[in-house]
Design a protein around this motif. Sequence first.
Motif, PDB file in Angstrom:
ATOM      1  N   ALA A 176      26.842  49.321  41.113  1.00 22.63           N
ATOM      2  CA  ALA A 176      26.756  47.823  40.501  1.00 22.63           C
ATOM      3  C   ALA A 176      27.867  47.660  39.733  1.00 22.63           C
ATOM      4  O   ALA A 176      28.390  46.541  39.399  1.00 22.63           O
ATOM      5  N   PHE A 177      28.358  48.659  38.864  1.00 22.49           N
ATOM      6  CA  PHE A 177      29.121  48.543  37.944  1.00 22.49           C
ATOM      7  C   PHE A 177      30.690  48.350  38.664  1.00 22.49           C
ATOM      8  O   PHE A 177      31.114  47.443  38.219  1.00 22.49           O
ATOM      9  N   GLY A 178      30.759  49.036  39.910  1.00 19.98           N
ATOM     10  CA  GLY A 178      32.012  48.834  40.562  1.00 19.98           C
ATOM     11  C   GLY A 178      32.082  47.530  41.223  1.00 19.98           C
ATOM     12  O   GLY A 178      32.987  46.995  41.269  1.00 19.98           O
ATOM     13  N   ALA A 179      30.887  47.149  41.681  1.00 16.65           N
ATOM     14  CA  ALA A 179      30.930  45.907  42.127  1.00 16.65           C
ATOM     15  C   ALA A 179      31.380  44.645  41.126  1.00 16.65           C
ATOM     16  O   ALA A 179      32.002  43.756  41.529  1.00 16.65           O
ATOM     17  N   PHE A 180      30.957  44.904  40.124  1.00 10.92           N
ATOM     18  CA  PHE A 180      31.262  43.800  38.936  1.00 10.92           C
ATOM     19  C   PHE A 180      32.882  43.984  38.690  1.00 10.92           C
ATOM     20  O   PHE A 180      33.527  43.028  38.549  1.00 10.92           O
ATOM     21  N   MET A 181      33.381  45.105  38.803  1.00 10.24           N
ATOM     22  CA  MET A 181      34.883  45.289  38.511  1.00 10.24           C
ATOM     23  C   MET A 181      35.417  44.755  39.631  1.00 10.24           C
ATOM     24  O   MET A 181      36.698  43.915  39.392  1.00 10.24           O
ATOM     25  N   ASP A 182      35.189  45.024  40.853  1.00  5.55           N
ATOM     26  CA  ASP A 182      35.706  44.255  42.052  1.00  5.55           C
ATOM     27  C   ASP A 182      35.430  42.822  42.102  1.00  5.55           C
ATOM     28  O   ASP A 182      36.378  42.195  42.363  1.00  5.55           O
ATOM     29  N   ASN A 188      35.724  40.785  39.315  1.00  7.01           N
ATOM     30  CA  ASN A 188      36.496  40.394  38.511  1.00  7.01           C
ATOM     31  C   ASN A 188      37.774  40.504  39.185  1.00  7.01           C
ATOM     32  O   ASN A 188      39.122  39.552  38.807  1.00  7.01           O
ATOM     33  N   MET A 189      38.220  41.509  39.751  1.00  4.39           N
ATOM     34  CA  MET A 189      39.421  41.874  40.337  1.00  4.39           C
ATOM     35  C   MET A 189      39.786  40.762  41.377  1.00  4.39           C
ATOM     36  O   MET A 189      41.033  39.950  41.748  1.00  4.39           O
ATOM     37  N   GLN A 190      38.821  40.261  41.887  1.00  3.49           N
ATOM     38  CA  GLN A 190      38.962  39.191  42.956  1.00  3.49           C
ATOM     39  C   GLN A 190      39.093  37.946  42.365  1.00  3.49           C
ATOM     40  O   GLN A 190      40.179  37.203  42.838  1.00  3.49           O
ATOM     41  N   LEU A 191      38.581  37.796  41.273  1.00  5.29           N
ATOM     42  CA  LEU A 191      38.728  36.456  40.674  1.00  5.29           C
ATOM     43  C   LEU A 191      40.399  36.464  40.060  1.00  5.29           C
ATOM     44  O   LEU A 191      40.701  35.430  39.860  1.00  5.29           O
ATOM     45  N   ILE A 192      40.897  37.691  39.758  1.00  2.00           N
ATOM     46  CA  ILE A 192      42.181  37.686  39.070  1.00  2.00           C
ATOM     47  C   ILE A 192      43.052  37.243  40.207  1.00  2.00           C
ATOM     48  O   ILE A 192      44.032  36.569  40.162  1.00  2.00           O
ATOM     49  N   LYS A 193      42.748  37.937  41.389  1.00  3.11           N
ATOM     50  CA  LYS A 193      43.758  37.553  42.355  1.00  3.11           C
ATOM     51  C   LYS A 193      43.643  36.202  42.911  1.00  3.11           C
ATOM     52  O   LYS A 193      44.548  35.614  43.155  1.00  3.11           O
ATOM     53  N   ASP A 194      42.387  35.443  42.759  1.00  2.00           N
ATOM     54  CA  ASP A 194      42.443  33.974  43.012  1.00  2.00           C
ATOM     55  C   ASP A 194      43.138  33.285  42.071  1.00  2.00           C
ATOM     56  O   ASP A 194      43.398  32.024  42.264  1.00  2.00           O
ATOM     57  N   MET A 195      43.105  33.761  40.920  1.00  2.00           N
ATOM     58  CA  MET A 195      43.893  32.992  40.109  1.00  2.00           C
ATOM     59  C   MET A 195      45.336  32.874  40.280  1.00  2.00           C
ATOM     60  O   MET A 195      46.083  31.891  40.163  1.00  2.00           O
ATOM     61  N   GLY A 196      45.893  33.755  41.078  1.00  2.00           N
ATOM     62  CA  GLY A 196      47.143  33.628  41.729  1.00  2.00           C
ATOM     63  C   GLY A 196      47.396  32.413  42.343  1.00  2.00           C
ATOM     64  O   GLY A 196      48.572  31.884  42.379  1.00  2.00           O
ATOM     65  N   GLY A 197      46.359  31.820  43.124  1.00  2.00           N
ATOM     66  CA  GLY A 197      46.637  30.696  43.881  1.00  2.00           C
ATOM     67  C   GLY A 197      46.441  29.470  43.158  1.00  2.00           C
ATOM     68  O   GLY A 197      46.679  28.352  43.526  1.00  2.00           O
TER      69      GLY A 197
END
Length: 89
Positions: free
Chosen positions: A50-56, A58-67
Amino acid sequence: MAQMRIYCDYCKQSYYVYQHSNWKSDTARQCPHCFHQIDRQTWDNIIVPAFGAFMDANMQLIKDMGGGSTRFAVNFEEDYYFPNMEVKE
Ligand SMILES: [Zn+2]
């Protein structure tokens, strides 16, 4: 850097587990104040993923910011499960 706050109802205190240090180690599931432990299977099978899923997430949201279209981060806070819960830091 991600951190997870763990509340211990045995001693009414909480502690933090950090992404950059000990979150997968065996000591992370043990309260540092009173030494009660979270069940190993629950820790390994539910809490760590669950902790890993939340970190993942946020990583995806950061990647999405690139767009350029998204600027979000997620955090999880639970309502108190225990009656008369008072947390000492
Ligand atoms: Zn404790």
